[in-house]
Each structure stands twice: as structure tokens, then as C-alpha cells.
Motif scaffolding. Structure first.
Motif, PDB file in Angstrom:
ATOM      1  N   THR A   1       8.885  -3.773 -29.643  1.00  0.00           N
ATOM      2  CA  THR A   1       8.978  -4.179 -30.366  1.00  0.00           C
ATOM      3  C   THR A   1       9.544  -3.196 -32.069  1.00  0.00           C
ATOM      4  O   THR A   1      10.242  -3.359 -32.037  1.00  0.00           O
ATOM      5  CB  THR A   1       7.337  -4.532 -30.980  1.00  0.00           C
ATOM      6  OG1 THR A   1       6.483  -5.351 -29.799  1.00  0.00           O
ATOM      7  CG2 THR A   1       7.681  -5.609 -31.761  1.00  0.00           C
TER       8      THR A   1
ATOM      9  N   HIS B   1       7.071 -11.681 -30.014  1.00  0.00           N
ATOM     10  CA  HIS B   1       7.137 -11.429 -28.807  1.00  0.00           C
ATOM     11  C   HIS B   1       6.460 -12.701 -27.893  1.00  0.00           C
ATOM     12  O   HIS B   1       5.815 -13.097 -29.228  1.00  0.00           O
ATOM     13  CB  HIS B   1       7.488 -10.541 -28.636  1.00  0.00           C
ATOM     14  CG  HIS B   1       6.373  -9.625 -27.809  1.00  0.00           C
ATOM     15  ND1 HIS B   1       5.076  -9.963 -28.011  1.00  0.00           N
ATOM     16  CD2 HIS B   1       5.948  -8.232 -27.464  1.00  0.00           C
ATOM     17  CE1 HIS B   1       4.118  -9.279 -27.828  1.00  0.00           C
ATOM     18  NE2 HIS B   1       5.017  -8.335 -27.457  1.00  0.00           N
TER      19      HIS B   1
ATOM     20  N   VAL C   1       2.836  -7.793 -24.289  1.00  0.00           N
ATOM     21  CA  VAL C   1       4.064  -8.168 -22.827  1.00  0.00           C
ATOM     22  C   VAL C   1       3.274  -7.081 -21.248  1.00  0.00           C
ATOM     23  O   VAL C   1       3.481  -7.826 -20.069  1.00  0.00           O
ATOM     24  CB  VAL C   1       5.509  -8.102 -23.010  1.00  0.00           C
ATOM     25  CG1 VAL C   1       6.330  -7.940 -22.136  1.00  0.00           C
ATOM     26  CG2 VAL C   1       5.498  -9.383 -24.014  1.00  0.00           C
ATOM     27  N   SER C   2       3.320  -5.751 -22.210  1.00  0.00           N
ATOM     28  CA  SER C   2       2.590  -4.977 -20.877  1.00  0.00           C
ATOM     29  C   SER C   2       1.404  -5.220 -19.860  1.00  0.00           C
ATOM     30  O   SER C   2       1.568  -5.042 -18.670  1.00  0.00           O
ATOM     31  CB  SER C   2       2.450  -3.363 -20.773  1.00  0.00           C
ATOM     32  OG  SER C   2       2.201  -3.809 -22.535  1.00  0.00           O
TER      33      SER C   2
HETATM   34  C1  MLT Z   1       3.572  -4.994 -25.568  1.00  0.00           C
HETATM   35  O1  MLT Z   1       4.105  -6.234 -25.542  1.00  0.00           O
HETATM   36  O2  MLT Z   1       3.759  -3.842 -24.543  1.00  0.00           O
HETATM   37  C2  MLT Z   1       4.658  -4.444 -25.993  1.00  0.00           C
HETATM   38  O3  MLT Z   1       5.784  -5.066 -27.165  1.00  0.00           O
HETATM   39  C3  MLT Z   1       3.911  -2.549 -26.924  1.00  0.00           C
HETATM   40  C4  MLT Z   1       4.910  -2.500 -28.322  1.00  0.00           C
HETATM   41  O4  MLT Z   1       5.962  -2.959 -28.451  1.00  0.00           O
HETATM   42  O5  MLT Z   1       4.738  -1.182 -27.892  1.00  0.00           O
END
Ligand code: MLT
Length: 324
Positions: free
Chosen positions: A43, A93, A163-164
């Protein structure tokens, strides 16, 4: 005309004049783009690349503010409640605007109602990455090892709803395993610990792992898209690797708080479209494995529809896959 009426009319004209001068002047100071995770993750990387080009178009710096916590929902709650004047926007996201509603019963914002969509910044395929000495040579061996050693392994993620997190929830439900999950404030710090061998694997977005995979500091077992990524051509797809049902690509997009004036939104949207259609910016994102939209794909209408469909999809999926 009475004196009072003349006074009211003069006051209204003055207010209208101020409002239009404010809009014309936008932006006359730096814009804060909230990144709801720690620095160094996908992100943050996408926000910095896109934000840099938006700054050039807008004539004002886009300052990245990392507001991490609760799988991205802390920063996005702050963005939803910010003054809707265009000076605070956010990089959201698939987690913050899709899945979070399925995991946080008291989420501090409504992903569909509390924002003005600016546009999509990049799509980001998911890659399964592990510490470099993980004892598996390919995805088949990775799956077998995880199934056999689930009680001793640690999968890192960026917090519940990130997301992860949700993509490894999917993976684990497909493998029928119950692996210990370690939350971080973003996958930037999670990948640092993966490189150091402190955790075993991560389901991350390609943009924050492709350089590490190429450098050999971590290993990639599969990319969850139908075709390989030009950024990591040696990494097989999950279809090739024998887990064809694991297909997932994340997305990152810019949002403003609900009520941001239309003329201010128009300037922000124009700056985003100029950023994602700029050859230099596209190349930076594509070299990392990002899938960059065209002007139509980066439109607010396309993003509003994406949020609607992803919100519905993930809430249903998580209901089915997460132990309640
Ligand atoms: C996620 O949702 O895993 C991320 O995008 C984590 C991040 O951006 O650090």
C-alpha cells in the motif's frame, strides 16, 4: 430594498465568492494521503509512486502518512472522518474496502457510503512467499510441508482484514490447516522478519516482494493468477503448481471522505488518471508486478462498482471460511 435584505445579499455574495475562490485555489497546501499500514508494504509503495506523480499535476506535495493498526481499518476510519476538503485522502484496498466489513462488526466506516471514490491505482497479484530456507522446492512440497507441520509454523500478515490475512485465510481453508498467524502493522515489517527467518511464510501482494524474490532473500512458491507475472517470470502460477483454486489478486485505490466538493474531486481524479497513464509511473509499478489500469479503469465509476462487488464477495466468502 431594506437595509437588512441588502446586508443578507451582500453576505451571501461574499460567501459564494469565498467558496469559489477556495475551490479555484485547491490545492494551496500539501495533501495528506493516509496509508493505513506501515512503510515498505504494497500500500505504501503504490501510494508513494502514484502520489509522487499526483503532486506534480496538483502543484502541491502529496505527503504520505502511515496510520497503521487493525488491518488498515484505523487509518481508513481516520480518513472517513477527516474534513472533506480534498486535503486528506487515503490509499485503501481490497481489505479495507472489501473484506474488513466481514470481520469487524463495529467497523468505524461504511466502505460504500463514507467515501468519494477517486480511482483505482493498481491491481496486485498475490504471491506465496517463504523464508529462503523453507524446506520445500515447489508449491506441492510447500503444501505438504504446511499440512504436516501446521502446529509449528508461523504465517505473518498485516492484521485482521488485511489482504495478507484474508488471502492466507483462503489458502489455509483450502489446505485444511490451522496455522499460527502473526499480525504485523504492515507486510513491510512482516517481510523484514521473513528475510530474517523469524516467520515462515506470507501471502503478500507482488509489488512488495518481487525485488526480494529476485534477490534470493525469500522464495516464492506460486503466483495466484492465471498467467505468470512479467515481473517474476520464473515463479509458476498456482495453477501450474497444483493449487488451481487459489486465484486472488488484490487492488489498491484512492478515496476521499464523503462530501468532498465536486470541483476538488475533479482535480484529484484528473491527477490520479494522469499518474496511472504516465509511462514512467506505469513502468515503476509494472516493474514491481503491479497491473496498472487505463483511464477508464481508474474512473470513479469503475471504483464504486469494484467496492460494491468486492464488499459483497468478501463478506460472503469470509462468513464461509472464517471460524466464527
Ligand atoms: C495487506 O493488506 O496485507 C497490506 O497491503 C499490507 C501493507 O500494505 O503493508
Amino acid at each position: 430594498m431594506s437595509f437588512t435584505r441588502r446586508l443578507v445579499m451582500a453576505g451571501s455574495a461574499l460567501l459564494l465568492g469565498i467558496a469559489s475562490a477556495t475551490a479555484q485555489a485547491f490545492p494551496n497546501k500539501p495533501i495528506t494521503m493516509i496509508v493505513p499500514f506501515a512503510a515498505g508494504g504494497p500500500t505504501d509503495i503504490i501510494a508513494r509512486i502514484v502520489g509522487e506523480h499526483m503532486s506534480r499535476t496538483l502543484g502541491q506535495t502529496t505527503v504520505i502518512e502511515n496510520v497503521a493498526g487493525a488491518g488498515g481499518t484505523t487509518g481508513i476510519t481516520r480518513a472517513a472522518k477527516a474534513t472533506p476538503d480534498g486535503y486528506t485522502i487515503a490509499m485503501g484496498h481490497m481489505g479495507t474496502h472489501g473484506a474488513a466489513a466481514g470481520l469487524y462488526p463495529n467497523l468505524g466506516y461504511d466502505p460504500q457510503k463514507d467515501f468519494e471514490p477517486i480511482g483505482l491505482a493498481a491491481g496486485t497479484p498475490i504471491v506465496i512467499v517463504a523464508r529462503k530456507d523453507f524446506p520445500a522446492n515447489n508449491l506441492q512440497e510447500f503444501m505438504k510441508y504446511v499440512q504436516a507441520n501446521q502446529k509449528t509454523l508461523n504465517a505473518a500478515h498485516a492484521g485482521v482484514g488485511s489482504v495478507s490475512h484474508i488471502t492466507c485465510v483462503l489458502l489455509h481453508s483450502m489446505l485444511k490447516v490451522d496455522v499460527n498467524e502473526i499480525p504485523y502493522r504492515g507486510t513491510g515489517p512482516a517481510i523484514n522478519d521473513l528475510v530474517a527467518g523469524k516467520v515462515d511464510y506470507v501471502c503478500d501482494q507482488i509489488v512488495s516482494v518481487s525485488e526480494q524474490v529476485k534477490g534470493g532473500t525469500i522464495r516464492a512458491y506460486g503466483i495466484a493468477t492465471p498467467a505468470r507475472s512479467p515481473s517474476l517470470p520464473d515463479v509458476p502460477t498456482t495453477i501450474e503448481g497444483g493449487l488451481p483454486e487459489f486465484q486472488v489478486s488484490a487492488w489498491n485505490a484512492v478515496f476521499a471522505p464523503k462530501g468532498t466538493p465536486p470541483d476538488v474531486l475533479a482535480k484529484l481524479r484528473d491527477a490520479l488518471v494522469k499518474a496511472v497513464t504516465d509511462p514512467g509511473t506505469r513502468k515503476k509499478l509494472e516493474d514491481l508486478g503491479g497491473v496498472v489500469p487505463d483511464a477508464r479503469g481508474a474512473s470513479p465509476e469503475a471504483l464504486a462498482e469494484l467496492v460494491r462487488s468486492e464488499n459483497t464477495r468478501w463478506v460472503a466468502l469470509l462468513k464461509e471460511r472464517v471460524k466464527q
